[in-house]
Design an enzyme around this catalytic site. Sequence first.
Site, mmCIF file in Angstrom:
data_model
loop_
_atom_site.group_PDB
_atom_site.id
_atom_site.type_symbol
_atom_site.label_atom_id
_atom_site.label_comp_id
_atom_site.label_asym_id
_atom_site.label_seq_id
_atom_site.Cartn_x
_atom_site.Cartn_y
_atom_site.Cartn_z
ATOM 1 C CG ASP A 88 11.709 -3.420 33.123
ATOM 2 O OD1 ASP A 88 11.051 -2.508 33.656
ATOM 3 O OD2 ASP A 88 11.470 -4.633 33.315
ATOM 4 C CG ASP A 132 12.792 -8.528 34.413
ATOM 5 O OD1 ASP A 132 11.958 -7.740 34.889
ATOM 6 O OD2 ASP A 132 13.068 -9.623 34.929
ATOM 7 C CD GLU A 152 8.430 -0.046 32.515
ATOM 8 O OE1 GLU A 152 7.483 -0.339 33.257
ATOM 9 O OE2 GLU A 152 8.978 -0.864 31.748
#
Length: 168
Positions: free
Chosen positions: A8, A140, A68
């Site tokens: 992420d 996160d 992501e």
Amino acid sequence: MISVIGIDPGSRNTGWGIVHEVSGVLHLVCCGVIQPSCNGSFAERLAHIFQEISSIIMKYKPVEASVEQVFTAQNPLTALKLGQARGAAVVACANQGLLIKDYEATTIKKTLVGHGRATKEQVSFMVGRSLGVKPDWPIDTSDALATAICHLTIRRFENRTARVAKTL
């Protein structure tokens, strides 16, 4: 067995998580957050992200990466910085020879929770359920693990679909 690193990306906090899948069962290997110093230049932060992701890959030896995708930020400068942080992470993965897959946040949420507008808390809960652990990590990290789980789920589905197609 397959080992995946989920990422992420962020310029201040980059979440990461390593997940193994053995015979359809997911196992958490390790996870964390990379937090570059805000005292250094932005280029130094990007270098730190690159170096840390590279070290994690060398230590845990994942063979695939799921990252992501960058969301559309209202502030163009924020979107640019996020894209650069993502680029540092992707280059670290590519430099180590990993297969890299990108997923939109809505796809990740839909795969884990069942709908693309799930809250961070719902995603974190499902990450914990999928891995059989209590989710006591930062958001996160949860998002990074969700990215890895999404990739493994889609990969499993695609492999099964390909096997069925061969029999037809």
